[in-house]
Motif scaffolding. Structure first.
Motif, PDB file in Angstrom:
ATOM      1  N   THR A  99       0.832  -1.196   0.000  1.00 46.39           N
ATOM      2  CA  THR A  99       0.000   0.000   0.000  1.00 46.39           C
ATOM      3  C   THR A  99       0.869   1.250   0.000  1.00 46.39           C
ATOM      4  O   THR A  99       1.007   1.914   1.009  1.00 46.39           O
ATOM      5  N   THR A 100       1.455   1.533  -1.148  1.00 44.27           N
ATOM      6  CA  THR A 100       2.323   2.704  -1.228  1.00 44.27           C
ATOM      7  C   THR A 100       1.512   3.960  -1.485  1.00 44.27           C
ATOM      8  O   THR A 100       2.007   5.053  -1.344  1.00 44.27           O
ATOM      9  N   PHE A 101       0.232   3.782  -1.879  1.00 42.37           N
ATOM     10  CA  PHE A 101      -0.520   4.967  -2.270  1.00 42.37           C
ATOM     11  C   PHE A 101      -1.241   5.618  -1.097  1.00 42.37           C
ATOM     12  O   PHE A 101      -1.812   6.677  -1.248  1.00 42.37           O
ATOM     13  N   THR A 102      -1.239   4.992   0.058  1.00 39.06           N
ATOM     14  CA  THR A 102      -1.843   5.665   1.207  1.00 39.06           C
ATOM     15  C   THR A 102      -0.730   6.282   2.041  1.00 39.06           C
ATOM     16  O   THR A 102       0.259   5.635   2.336  1.00 39.06           O
ATOM     17  N   LYS A 103      -0.934   7.523   2.434  1.00 41.53           N
ATOM     18  CA  LYS A 103       0.067   8.153   3.296  1.00 41.53           C
ATOM     19  C   LYS A 103      -0.336   7.913   4.739  1.00 41.53           C
ATOM     20  O   LYS A 103      -1.423   8.329   5.142  1.00 41.53           O
ATOM     21  N   PRO A 104       0.479   7.264   5.509  1.00 43.75           N
ATOM     22  CA  PRO A 104       0.095   6.924   6.871  1.00 43.75           C
ATOM     23  C   PRO A 104       0.169   8.123   7.805  1.00 43.75           C
ATOM     24  O   PRO A 104       0.858   9.096   7.533  1.00 43.75           O
ATOM     25  N   LYS A 105      -0.566   8.011   8.905  1.00 47.57           N
ATOM     26  CA  LYS A 105      -0.426   8.979   9.984  1.00 47.57           C
ATOM     27  C   LYS A 105       0.562   8.344  10.949  1.00 47.57           C
ATOM     28  O   LYS A 105       0.444   7.166  11.278  1.00 47.57           O
ATOM     29  N   ILE A 106       1.544   9.099  11.383  1.00 44.86           N
ATOM     30  CA  ILE A 106       2.614   8.501  12.177  1.00 44.86           C
ATOM     31  C   ILE A 106       2.796   9.257  13.485  1.00 44.86           C
ATOM     32  O   ILE A 106       2.792  10.487  13.498  1.00 44.86           O
ATOM     33  N   ILE A 107       2.913   8.500  14.575  1.00 45.02           N
ATOM     34  CA  ILE A 107       3.240   9.121  15.855  1.00 45.02           C
ATOM     35  C   ILE A 107       4.645   8.694  16.238  1.00 45.02           C
ATOM     36  O   ILE A 107       4.979   7.505  16.172  1.00 45.02           O
ATOM     37  N   VAL A 108       5.467   9.643  16.597  1.00 47.71           N
ATOM     38  CA  VAL A 108       6.847   9.340  16.979  1.00 47.71           C
ATOM     39  C   VAL A 108       7.056   9.816  18.406  1.00 47.71           C
ATOM     40  O   VAL A 108       6.451  10.792  18.832  1.00 47.71           O
ATOM     41  N   CYS A 109       7.911   9.112  19.152  1.00 51.02           N
ATOM     42  CA  CYS A 109       8.145   9.618  20.495  1.00 51.02           C
ATOM     43  C   CYS A 109       9.480  10.341  20.549  1.00 51.02           C
ATOM     44  O   CYS A 109      10.433   9.964  19.880  1.00 51.02           O
ATOM     45  N   VAL A 110       9.507  11.409  21.329  1.00 49.62           N
ATOM     46  CA  VAL A 110      10.732  12.202  21.471  1.00 49.62           C
ATOM     47  C   VAL A 110      11.093  12.264  22.945  1.00 49.62           C
ATOM     48  O   VAL A 110      10.219  12.216  23.800  1.00 49.62           O
ATOM     49  N   PRO A 111      12.377  12.358  23.264  1.00 49.33           N
ATOM     50  CA  PRO A 111      12.771  12.482  24.669  1.00 49.33           C
ATOM     51  C   PRO A 111      12.169  13.748  25.263  1.00 49.33           C
ATOM     52  O   PRO A 111      11.969  14.724  24.540  1.00 49.33           O
ATOM     53  N   HIS A 112      11.912  13.701  26.549  1.00 51.81           N
ATOM     54  CA  HIS A 112      11.290  14.862  27.181  1.00 51.81           C
ATOM     55  C   HIS A 112      12.211  16.074  27.096  1.00 51.81           C
ATOM     56  O   HIS A 112      11.754  17.210  26.998  1.00 51.81           O
ATOM     57  N   GLY A 113      13.512  15.848  27.124  1.00 52.50           N
ATOM     58  CA  GLY A 113      14.441  16.968  27.132  1.00 52.50           C
ATOM     59  C   GLY A 113      14.764  17.528  25.767  1.00 52.50           C
ATOM     60  O   GLY A 113      15.623  18.386  25.648  1.00 52.50           O
ATOM     61  N   ALA A 114      14.094  17.040  24.716  1.00 47.46           N
ATOM     62  CA  ALA A 114      14.423  17.501  23.368  1.00 47.46           C
ATOM     63  C   ALA A 114      14.016  18.960  23.194  1.00 47.46           C
ATOM     64  O   ALA A 114      12.940  19.371  23.613  1.00 47.46           O
ATOM     65  N   THR A 115      14.877  19.739  22.577  1.00 49.64           N
ATOM     66  CA  THR A 115      14.570  21.158  22.337  1.00 49.64           C
ATOM     67  C   THR A 115      13.591  21.274  21.165  1.00 49.64           C
ATOM     68  O   THR A 115      13.480  20.338  20.368  1.00 49.64           O
ATOM     69  N   PRO A 116      12.902  22.407  21.044  1.00 53.31           N
ATOM     70  CA  PRO A 116      11.959  22.591  19.924  1.00 53.31           C
ATOM     71  C   PRO A 116      12.613  22.354  18.562  1.00 53.31           C
ATOM     72  O   PRO A 116      11.978  21.826  17.651  1.00 53.31           O
ATOM     73  N   VAL A 117      13.873  22.724  18.449  1.00 50.96           N
ATOM     74  CA  VAL A 117      14.581  22.523  17.173  1.00 50.96           C
ATOM     75  C   VAL A 117      14.701  21.027  16.875  1.00 50.96           C
ATOM     76  O   VAL A 117      14.458  20.573  15.761  1.00 50.96           O
ATOM     77  N   GLU A 118      15.078  20.266  17.906  1.00 50.36           N
ATOM     78  CA  GLU A 118      15.242  18.822  17.712  1.00 50.36           C
ATOM     79  C   GLU A 118      13.900  18.177  17.395  1.00 50.36           C
ATOM     80  O   GLU A 118      13.813  17.278  16.562  1.00 50.36           O
ATOM     81  N   LYS A 119      12.840  18.679  18.061  1.00 46.84           N
ATOM     82  CA  LYS A 119      11.510  18.127  17.774  1.00 46.84           C
ATOM     83  C   LYS A 119      11.130  18.413  16.333  1.00 46.84           C
ATOM     84  O   LYS A 119      10.569  17.557  15.646  1.00 46.84           O
ATOM     85  N   ARG A 120      11.446  19.624  15.875  1.00 48.32           N
ATOM     86  CA  ARG A 120      11.071  19.957  14.508  1.00 48.32           C
ATOM     87  C   ARG A 120      11.843  19.093  13.525  1.00 48.32           C
ATOM     88  O   ARG A 120      11.305  18.687  12.492  1.00 48.32           O
ATOM     89  N   ALA A 121      13.100  18.814  13.841  1.00 46.39           N
ATOM     90  CA  ALA A 121      13.899  17.961  12.949  1.00 46.39           C
ATOM     91  C   ALA A 121      13.250  16.588  12.822  1.00 46.39           C
ATOM     92  O   ALA A 121      13.129  16.045  11.721  1.00 46.39           O
TER      93      ALA A 121
END
Length: 345
Positions: A99-121
């Motif tokens: 199923t390459t034609f459906t774009k999935p919704k994805i949830i990723v986890c980030v460390p609590h201490g990640a800065t906004p820049v790192e989250k955006r990356a």
């Protein structure tokens, strides 16, 4: 029709770890668990991906000049943007082939201490790897959900997630973080500690993969009772005369080598306990502390923490998969957990 819809709901939860990346697909559970390593072939300045995951991990530290094996995640956040993107793309493709034609919704986890820049990356690379929507969830929350803790209750829950790059200590109540702190000490730091110890004490230079093998097979957080413990043969390069040699290393030596990172983890737990409001602290005394993540598998770590804090400490059942399972649960019960997943960008 419901089955048909199920085929195309390819929403995923990704645990982008420093050491391993796990992918959870809605309705199917954790179906991919591979090391976060990418191997490149460098051809007149252009990089071509050779291998990702298991195959690339075997190449770490054993590559010729034309091939680079890179770990794009350092200390829980993206260190090499393009490589991380390639890796996420590869894992997404591997998980759903047709199923390459459906774009999935994805949830990723980030460390609590990640800065906004790192989250955006992280969010950018997931979106450019082909996600329709990318949500971020704080790692301690995901770990607590995955360990089966009742985080939506109005009681204090303490979770200590020891990953490859970071250790997250968090006190949770009513489905959100009361206090959390992230220290950048994890499995990698333990490996480095073993390498440095052997270099200083035995004049033996070993690679990261050997250090990891020592840690997983005879690693322990406190001195063995008989003062020696189990032992194993390791091979490396002798620094005195430069030739490879084999020596025996025992648990007592490993415990001594790991003393510092373990101490840092203990300290993080102590600081978190000090900063906890008294009523929640009372709950924590009652329920104890939950250890998750790969670092929780280090022998006797629960005992070492118990000696330091005097609290009951339990290790989660599937501690390696906790964060991925929790992120996956957040995907399944998105409505109830709306306030902890942040989609805006």
């Amino acid at each position: 029709m419901a089955v048909f819809g199920g085929l195309f709901s390819s929403d995923m939860a990704i645990d982008l770890g420093t050491a391993n990346t796990l992918v959870y697909v809605k309705g199917r559970g954790v179906i991919l668990n591979e090391p976060s390593v990418v191997a490149f072939h460098v051809k007149n300045g252009r990089k071509e991906v050779l291998a990702v995951g298991e195959d690339a991990k075997l190449m770490l530290g054993r590559t010729p000049g034309s091939i680079e094996a890179i770990r794009p995640m350092r200390e829980g956040v993206i260190a090499d943007f393009d490589v991380a993107e390639e890796m996420i793309k590869h894992f997404i493709r591997k998980v759903h082939k047709r199923t390459t034609f459906t774009k999935p919704k994805i949830i990723v986890c980030v460390p609590h201490g990640a800065t906004p820049v790192e989250k955006r990356a992280i969010r950018q690379s997931v979106l450019s790897a082909g996600a329709r929507k990318a949500g971020l969830i704080a790692e301690p929350i995901a770990a607590a959900i995955g360990a089966g803790m009742p985080i939506t209750d109005p009681t204090g829950n303490m979770v200590v997630d020891i990953g490859g790059g970071t250790t997250e200590v968090a006190v949770l109540s009513l489905g959100d973080i009361v206090y959390a702190r992230s220290v950048r000490v994890g499995g990698d730091r333990m490996d480095d500690a073993v390498i440095n110890y052997l270099r200083r004490q035995q004049n033996l230079l070993i690679g990261e993969s050997t250090a990891e093998r020592i840690k997983t097979s005879i690693g322990t957080a406190r001195m063995p009772d008989d003062g020696r413990g189990a032992s194993m043969q390791i091979r490396g390069r002798d620094l005195l005369n430069g030739v490879p040699k084999e020596i025996e290393i025992n648990q007592a030596q490993v415990a001594e080598a790991l003393a510092e990172p373990v101490q840092q983890i203990c300290e993080a737990v102590m600081v978190a306990l000090e900063a906890t409001p008294p009523d929640l602290a009372a709950d924590i005394v009652d329920r104890g502390v939950m250890l998750t993540g790969g670092g929780a598998l280090l022998g006797d770590l629960d005992l070492a923490l118990r000696e330091q804090t005097g609290l009951a400490i339990s290790v989660a059942d599937e501690s390696l998969n906790c964060v991925a399972l929790g992120t996956g649960k957040a995907l399944e019960y998105e409505k109830q957990l709306q306030h902890v997943i942040d989609f805006d960008s």
